[in-house]
Design a protein around this motif. Structure first.
Motif, PDB file in Angstrom:
ATOM      1  N   ARG A  82      10.295  -6.803   6.811  1.00  0.00           N
ATOM      2  CA  ARG A  82       9.245  -7.103   7.782  1.00  0.00           C
ATOM      3  C   ARG A  82       9.901  -7.316   9.134  1.00  0.00           C
ATOM      4  O   ARG A  82      10.897  -8.023   9.239  1.00  0.00           O
ATOM      5  N   VAL A  83       9.311  -6.693  10.150  1.00  0.00           N
ATOM      6  CA  VAL A  83       9.806  -6.818  11.521  1.00  0.00           C
ATOM      7  C   VAL A  83       8.621  -6.971  12.461  1.00  0.00           C
ATOM      8  O   VAL A  83       7.489  -6.617  12.095  1.00  0.00           O
ATOM      9  N   PRO A  84       8.849  -7.478  13.676  1.00  0.00           N
ATOM     10  CA  PRO A  84       7.754  -7.532  14.646  1.00  0.00           C
ATOM     11  C   PRO A  84       7.193  -6.124  14.889  1.00  0.00           C
ATOM     12  O   PRO A  84       7.944  -5.141  14.906  1.00  0.00           O
ATOM     13  N   GLN A  85       5.885  -6.023  15.069  1.00  0.00           N
ATOM     14  CA  GLN A  85       5.228  -4.726  15.264  1.00  0.00           C
ATOM     15  C   GLN A  85       5.854  -3.942  16.413  1.00  0.00           C
ATOM     16  O   GLN A  85       6.038  -2.732  16.318  1.00  0.00           O
ATOM     17  N   VAL A 121       6.619   3.668   7.970  1.00  0.00           N
ATOM     18  CA  VAL A 121       5.706   2.638   7.468  1.00  0.00           C
ATOM     19  C   VAL A 121       5.296   3.087   6.072  1.00  0.00           C
ATOM     20  O   VAL A 121       4.694   4.153   5.910  1.00  0.00           O
ATOM     21  N   PRO A 122       5.660   2.298   5.048  1.00  0.00           N
ATOM     22  CA  PRO A 122       5.323   2.720   3.683  1.00  0.00           C
ATOM     23  C   PRO A 122       3.822   2.653   3.446  1.00  0.00           C
ATOM     24  O   PRO A 122       3.137   1.804   4.027  1.00  0.00           O
ATOM     25  N   PRO A 123       3.306   3.548   2.623  1.00  0.00           N
ATOM     26  CA  PRO A 123       1.869   3.521   2.333  1.00  0.00           C
ATOM     27  C   PRO A 123       1.496   2.289   1.509  1.00  0.00           C
ATOM     28  O   PRO A 123       2.301   1.795   0.722  1.00  0.00           O
ATOM     29  N   GLY A 124       0.297   1.786   1.725  1.00  0.00           N
ATOM     30  CA  GLY A 124      -0.188   0.632   0.964  1.00  0.00           C
ATOM     31  C   GLY A 124       0.447  -0.660   1.425  1.00  0.00           C
ATOM     32  O   GLY A 124       1.225  -0.701   2.366  1.00  0.00           O
ATOM     33  N   ARG A 125       0.107  -1.718   0.735  1.00  0.00           N
ATOM     34  CA  ARG A 125       0.652  -3.034   1.064  1.00  0.00           C
ATOM     35  C   ARG A 125       1.972  -3.226   0.351  1.00  0.00           C
ATOM     36  O   ARG A 125       2.106  -2.920  -0.818  1.00  0.00           O
ATOM     37  N   ARG A 126       2.945  -3.719   1.073  1.00  0.00           N
ATOM     38  CA  ARG A 126       4.261  -3.977   0.507  1.00  0.00           C
ATOM     39  C   ARG A 126       4.646  -5.419   0.790  1.00  0.00           C
ATOM     40  O   ARG A 126       4.382  -5.938   1.860  1.00  0.00           O
ATOM     41  N   SER A 127       5.298  -6.041  -0.158  1.00  0.00           N
ATOM     42  CA  SER A 127       5.836  -7.365   0.100  1.00  0.00           C
ATOM     43  C   SER A 127       7.356  -7.276   0.040  1.00  0.00           C
ATOM     44  O   SER A 127       7.908  -6.454  -0.681  1.00  0.00           O
TER      45      SER A 127
END
Length: 121
Positions: free
Chosen positions: A12-15, A29-35
């Motif tokens: 995770r990084v700042p937008q 940007v990977p598809p879907g939600r990633r944690s």
């Protein structure tokens, strides 16, 4: 056997940083939600964080360090030489380190922070 796949690290990084890395072809940007538990936090960034897949290559660490410093310098109006621009935090398998960013901070110092936390072997 080379499968043609590029190794990535998800973090995770700042937008604002994600936008730069994606536009330069260094991340996706990977598809879907990633944690993920790996993260770069910048107090000088004004937007929310997003998850990216950072493409691994010989220049990745240096490019990421320079992009972080560039963002810090762009977001801060002509500071005094000793004034902090903000903090850069990195969280990864090497732990959690918070580093003040000054006008004289070098890319090598930021690389050390990233290597000690996120890119630790």
């Amino acid at each position: 056997m080379d499968t043609g796949q590029v190794e990535t690290i998800t973090l995770r990084v700042p937008q604002e940083l994600a936008d730069v890395l994606v536009s330069e072809g260094s991340a996706e940007v990977p598809p879907g939600r990633r944690s993920t538990t790996w993260e770069i936090v910048a107090t000088f960034a004004t937007t929310s964080a997003t998850t990216i897949s950072l493409l691994q290559g010989p220049q990745t660490l240096g490019y990421l360090a320079r992009a972080c410093l560039s963002l810090a310098r762009r977001r801060t109006a002509t500071p005094a030489p000793r004034a902090e621009l903000g903090y850069l935090e990195a969280v990864g398998k090497g732990g959690h380190i918070r580093m003040p960013i000054f006008p004289h901070t070098t890319p090598e110092q930021v690389e050390h922070l990233l290597r000690s936390t996120i890119f630790k072997d």
